[in-house]
Each structure stands twice: as structure tokens, then as C-alpha cells.
Scaffold this motif. Sequence first.
Motif, PDB file in Angstrom:
ATOM      1  N   SER A 345       0.825  -1.211   0.000  1.00  0.00           N
ATOM      2  CA  SER A 345       0.000   0.000   0.000  1.00  0.00           C
ATOM      3  C   SER A 345       0.857   1.258   0.000  1.00  0.00           C
ATOM      4  O   SER A 345       2.086   1.203   0.084  1.00  0.00           O
ATOM      5  CB  SER A 345      -0.897  -0.006   1.243  1.00  0.00           C
ATOM      6  OG  SER A 345      -0.096   0.130   2.416  1.00  0.00           O
ATOM      7  N   ASP A 346       0.162   2.385  -0.063  1.00  0.00           N
ATOM      8  CA  ASP A 346       0.865   3.651   0.155  1.00  0.00           C
ATOM      9  C   ASP A 346       1.012   3.857   1.660  1.00  0.00           C
ATOM     10  O   ASP A 346       0.604   3.013   2.467  1.00  0.00           O
ATOM     11  CB  ASP A 346       0.140   4.812  -0.529  1.00  0.00           C
ATOM     12  CG  ASP A 346      -1.261   5.077   0.023  1.00  0.00           C
ATOM     13  OD1 ASP A 346      -1.560   4.628   1.157  1.00  0.00           O
ATOM     14  OD2 ASP A 346      -2.054   5.737  -0.667  1.00  0.00           O
ATOM     15  N   LEU A 347       1.563   4.971   2.046  1.00  0.00           N
ATOM     16  CA  LEU A 347       1.856   5.189   3.457  1.00  0.00           C
ATOM     17  C   LEU A 347       0.604   5.423   4.296  1.00  0.00           C
ATOM     18  O   LEU A 347       0.655   5.367   5.529  1.00  0.00           O
ATOM     19  CB  LEU A 347       2.824   6.358   3.621  1.00  0.00           C
ATOM     20  CG  LEU A 347       4.184   6.181   2.909  1.00  0.00           C
ATOM     21  CD1 LEU A 347       5.106   7.354   3.243  1.00  0.00           C
ATOM     22  CD2 LEU A 347       4.843   4.867   3.299  1.00  0.00           C
ATOM     23  N   GLY A 349      -1.978   3.402   3.907  1.00  0.00           N
ATOM     24  CA  GLY A 349      -2.635   2.108   3.990  1.00  0.00           C
ATOM     25  C   GLY A 349      -3.554   1.784   2.844  1.00  0.00           C
ATOM     26  O   GLY A 349      -4.233   0.749   2.854  1.00  0.00           O
ATOM     27  N   SER A 361       1.082  -8.777   0.152  1.00  0.00           N
ATOM     28  CA  SER A 361       2.516  -8.746   0.415  1.00  0.00           C
ATOM     29  C   SER A 361       3.082 -10.137   0.677  1.00  0.00           C
ATOM     30  O   SER A 361       2.525 -10.925   1.453  1.00  0.00           O
ATOM     31  CB  SER A 361       2.807  -7.865   1.629  1.00  0.00           C
ATOM     32  OG  SER A 361       4.186  -7.901   1.937  1.00  0.00           O
ATOM     33  N   GLU A 401       9.342   3.206  -4.527  1.00  0.00           N
ATOM     34  CA  GLU A 401      10.477   3.010  -3.619  1.00  0.00           C
ATOM     35  C   GLU A 401      11.366   4.251  -3.594  1.00  0.00           C
ATOM     36  O   GLU A 401      11.814   4.701  -2.528  1.00  0.00           O
ATOM     37  CB  GLU A 401      11.283   1.785  -4.045  1.00  0.00           C
ATOM     38  CG  GLU A 401      10.531   0.470  -3.881  1.00  0.00           C
ATOM     39  CD  GLU A 401      11.306  -0.725  -4.422  1.00  0.00           C
ATOM     40  OE1 GLU A 401      10.861  -1.859  -4.195  1.00  0.00           O
ATOM     41  OE2 GLU A 401      12.347  -0.523  -5.088  1.00  0.00           O
ATOM     42  N   THR A 405       7.207   6.165  -0.925  1.00  0.00           N
ATOM     43  CA  THR A 405       5.753   6.228  -0.721  1.00  0.00           C
ATOM     44  C   THR A 405       5.101   4.841  -0.778  1.00  0.00           C
ATOM     45  O   THR A 405       3.920   4.726  -1.094  1.00  0.00           O
ATOM     46  CB  THR A 405       5.105   7.127  -1.789  1.00  0.00           C
ATOM     47  OG1 THR A 405       5.439   6.633  -3.099  1.00  0.00           O
ATOM     48  CG2 THR A 405       5.575   8.566  -1.642  1.00  0.00           C
ATOM     49  N   ASP A 407       4.496   1.008   1.231  1.00  0.00           N
ATOM     50  CA  ASP A 407       4.582   0.224   2.453  1.00  0.00           C
ATOM     51  C   ASP A 407       4.425  -1.250   2.074  1.00  0.00           C
ATOM     52  O   ASP A 407       3.338  -1.697   1.695  1.00  0.00           O
ATOM     53  CB  ASP A 407       3.477   0.643   3.433  1.00  0.00           C
ATOM     54  CG  ASP A 407       3.552  -0.116   4.752  1.00  0.00           C
ATOM     55  OD1 ASP A 407       4.460  -0.971   4.915  1.00  0.00           O
ATOM     56  OD2 ASP A 407       2.684   0.130   5.617  1.00  0.00           O
ATOM     57  N   TYR A 408       5.511  -1.991   2.183  1.00  0.00           N
ATOM     58  CA  TYR A 408       5.480  -3.413   1.844  1.00  0.00           C
ATOM     59  C   TYR A 408       4.959  -4.276   2.997  1.00  0.00           C
ATOM     60  O   TYR A 408       4.829  -5.480   2.858  1.00  0.00           O
ATOM     61  CB  TYR A 408       6.888  -3.896   1.468  1.00  0.00           C
ATOM     62  CG  TYR A 408       7.311  -3.515   0.063  1.00  0.00           C
ATOM     63  CD1 TYR A 408       6.706  -4.097  -1.048  1.00  0.00           C
ATOM     64  CD2 TYR A 408       8.335  -2.584  -0.139  1.00  0.00           C
ATOM     65  CE1 TYR A 408       7.104  -3.769  -2.327  1.00  0.00           C
ATOM     66  CE2 TYR A 408       8.741  -2.250  -1.424  1.00  0.00           C
ATOM     67  CZ  TYR A 408       8.118  -2.848  -2.508  1.00  0.00           C
ATOM     68  OH  TYR A 408       8.512  -2.517  -3.792  1.00  0.00           O
ATOM     69  N   ARG A 409       4.700  -3.648   4.144  1.00  0.00           N
ATOM     70  CA  ARG A 409       4.221  -4.361   5.335  1.00  0.00           C
ATOM     71  C   ARG A 409       5.248  -5.421   5.765  1.00  0.00           C
ATOM     72  O   ARG A 409       4.916  -6.586   5.998  1.00  0.00           O
ATOM     73  CB  ARG A 409       2.843  -4.961   5.094  1.00  0.00           C
ATOM     74  CG  ARG A 409       1.809  -3.925   4.639  1.00  0.00           C
ATOM     75  CD  ARG A 409       0.409  -4.482   4.559  1.00  0.00           C
ATOM     76  NE  ARG A 409      -0.535  -3.539   4.003  1.00  0.00           N
ATOM     77  CZ  ARG A 409      -1.202  -2.604   4.703  1.00  0.00           C
ATOM     78  NH1 ARG A 409      -0.973  -2.478   6.002  1.00  0.00           N
ATOM     79  NH2 ARG A 409      -2.065  -1.792   4.110  1.00  0.00           N
TER      80      ARG A 409
END
Length: 571
Positions: A345-347, A349, A361, A401, A405, A407-409
Motif C-alpha cells: 500500500s501507500d503510506l 494504507g 505482500s 520506492e 511512498t 509500504d510493503y508491510r
Amino acid sequence: MSYNGLSLTTHARRVQLMSTNTKKKRGAGAAVVIIVLCLAALGALGYVIWQQFHPAVPETAAGYVASAESTAPVYDEKGELLGSLPRGSEVQYVLEDAQGDAQRIRVVNGEGYACIDRANLTDDYAAVVQVETVYALRGMSLVDETGAVPGCAVEKGMALTVTGFDGLDGQGEVLRWQVSCDRGEGYIDAANVRMTEEEALAQYDDALYQRHAARGDAWGGGDAAGLDYYPTEKAAIPGNDMPEEVRALYLNGSAIQYADSYLRLAEGSGINAFVVDIVDGTAVSYASPVMQQYSPSAYAAAQDTMEGFRANVQKLRDAGYYVIGRITVFNDAHLAADHPEYVISDLDGTPLKISSMYWPSAYNRTVWQYKTELALEAAALGFNEIQFDYIRFPDGAYKYEKAGTIDYRNTYGESKAQAVQRFLLYAAERLHKAGYYISGDVFGECANAYVTACGQYWPAISSVVDAISGMPYPDHYSAQGDYKPWEHPYTTVYNFGESAMARQSETASPAAVRTWIQCYNAIREPYNHYGAAELGDEVRALRDAGCTGGFMTWNGASDIDKYAEVISALS
């Protein structure tokens, strides 16, 4: 006077007689006493002698052999070493010894006794394993008691505190360790731990490891040094024979509903296997109870019932074909809709749509469990093997990346390549135990000597799965000036095959190399026609390069007319 004299004489005689009788009685009494004393002495002597041959049996209680090793030493009563007993063995020990100060306790040994060190005896079976710490041999995930739920990541050489054990074999070796660390707790198979940090950190083949480590992290997919190269066991599964060379047609979720037509086409052609979609992105082949639990949207999108799907898969099996079930793993719009919290997701969520797809993920352990539970459920419908596709992170994520921006969790700070390999380790363990083979699809680029940006590294994947399937479609390679790889299928596929075999030599437990071949007309100018000649070139190139595990025809539509056109080249 004479009377009186007679009378006196008679009296004297009577007195004498009485005295004699009294003496006789006294002598007889003494003899009786002597006899009794002799008998008592003989009895005492007999008892002493009997005790020598029949000593008193001391009271005993049940206990268990405990040790930090798999066995504990056993001695005779003189202190000489007799041998050893496996850890966990039940023994009868002498209570008197245990309650005293003896450093060695007698235990029943046939009709006699042996001795065991006090430290190696316990009344509590749960305490027989006297080990406080073990060390992880490879980077992987712990699992729960059932083995189904993947837990926290552990790294190679990490110290794990022992909190219990799950089973001992006949030699006293632990089968599975219950452990904890600062990341969590769970279970780990004994094959994946060592007793010292030094043993755990040692590489199986240090020279080979240094070759991988020197490649570093070229494209952001992970450092090759952080991956596992310890060999994994890949024994043949009884009753499930994988062909040495698989020659397979691909059937999507719609095509399998016409299994009879494809069987008629394949008969006598040399085809010996089929790849059948279980799920391909948003295309769901059957209404799966596992999907109903994890992803109701996928369940609702099913093209067939479970019963109908099973019947068609079974037709292929009954006709004698090896049947492979294909599952796309980390590309799943249905799961993204049902559980956006699992998705890259983006930062804020919000799930990101990257390369026109949503990506659960590969770091998420619940996604691992879902796809493996689905694989096990589907395999039981008639498959010999489960093939995982999209075992990677999205291509096209670089811009996110670079901007920071995305989020790979990533809960445990793993690299992309570590997440991919560790998912396969988890899935392979479960599928192998259930009696099925596992294979993995990778980009053609993966045959190069680096970790790809999407987290695929050939040696690390090949070391885990039973078959590795590159996708060197000629029209997926870039043109070099006027040279168009799709116009040269033999050369393009042969070059891939050479690189793939070089990577195969870099792992101690390589998989079979079973390759996807282009079975559709080129999608790039001049849109070359791919018929029997072109597919024959691809097959010949693989064989010439030493990729002997076979091939599978990729035609997304499962076009039966195209298959009929090229099938003569697939023998």
C-alpha cells in the motif's frame, strides 16, 4: 530292730532311685536346649546363606532418562561403563538411592541393576530434554503446534530459547523443538537447528556461499548473502511418480471444463502432463471452501463447483497423465478487496495498483497460510503437484520506492528474496508431508547471476522446490538494435537454458528445470507466427542446453486449435 533296719535300707534305696531319675530328667532338658540352640544356629546360618542368594528387593519407582544429549551413560555397580540409554527411556529406579545422597542411582536392569547419574534421571517426561538454547540453521518462519500457521521469522544463527519439545525418536533425538525469541514463539523442526551458534552459522559449502555473497544486492531485491543455501531433502514421493521429462499442455479454468476435448487431442502425441489453473489472478476455477474462509470475493467469482472441477481433473488422472495445479500467489485482486490490510500500500494504507494489479505482500504470513491451505485442498482433488506462480514482488514498484511512498508491510525487516524463499520453505514442508510435489515459476531474467528487483534468485528457489520453471518467452526479451529475440526462438531459449544450468550448479539441492515455452504468436512486430517449427526450436534448445526436466506450453487462452497446430513438435 531288723524291721527297722529293713525299713531304713529300703528308704535309702528309694532316695537313691529318686536322685538317679532327677539327674536323668536334668540331662534330657539340657539336651533339648542344646538341640534347640543348634537348630536356631542352623536356621540363622541358613537365613544368612539364603539372603546371600536371595537379597531383599528394594522399592522402585518409574522415571525417565534425561540428558542434554540424545543418550545418557549407564554404569555397572562397580562404576564401569555399560553403554547408554536413549533420552526419554522409561526406567525403574531404586527409591532408597534417589532419596539419599548417592550421585548414581540404581535402575532395574533385567534381574539385576545398572546405575545412572542422578542428573540423568527425572520423574517428569517434559523435563527429559536438558537443552536451554538451540540455534537456527537457516532463515525461515516458526510455525504453531499444528504446523499450519506460520509465525515470526528467525535468522540463520539466531539463538532460540527452548521451551519444550514435540516428540523423540527411538534414539532419543528431538523431532521438533518448541522455542521462543524476542520476535515470538513457535515450533521448528530438528533438521533446521544446531546445538551451537558456530555450527548454525557455518555454510554448507563455503566456497559456493562466497560466490553468492559476492553478488550482493544489485537491484533492490535483496542481498544474495542473506539467503539460504543449505540443501533440502527432495525424496521421491511413494505412489506419486514425476516424469523425468514433463511434456505438458496448459489448461485455464475454462478449458478444464472441456477436458475430454484436450484428452482426445493429447492421445498418442507424446504429451504426458497437464497444467491446470486453480486460480489465476481474478480467474477462479472452482468454489473453494478455503477461499470462502479467507477471501469470499474469490469464492463468489468461481467458474465451477468443487465437484465439477474435481471430476474434470480426475479425468486427466484416470487417463494416466501427470497433473499440475497452478496457483498465482502474490497477485490477487480478490484478496486485496477482502483484506486490504494484507496488501502492498501507500503510506496511508491504501492498496497500490502496480502494473495493473494488486499485490498481497509476500511478507504477510496470513497470505502464506491462505495460499498453502488452498494448495492442499486443491491437491486432494487429484493433482500430483502444485505450481506457484507470481512468487515475487511487483515489477514497476521502483518509482514508489524511490519516492519513499510504498509500504510493503515488512514486519521482520526481511529482504524481498528472503520472503519469497521462506514462503516456499513453508509451503514445501506442508505439501511434501501431504504427498505432493511443489514447483515455482520465475521470470526468464531469473537465470542471470543476480537477485532480481522483484525478489527472485534462481539458486535460492531451486534449492527448495522440486521443479523450477523459467518463462523465457522470446517476445518478452528486448530487441538489440535490429536483432529481435522473438525471431530467433532457438537461440533465445538456448541462451536462457545455458544460464539456467549455470545457476543450477550453484545450489546443493537443485530442482528439475521444467520450462514454459511460448505457444502463441509474438505480440511484438513483426508479430511472428509460432507454429510447430518454432515450438520445435524451443524444445530442441532446452534439450541441447541440458534443461532435461521438460516443458509446458504457455497459451493464456488454452487455444485448442493452436495446440493442434503445434502438438507434433511436443513429442
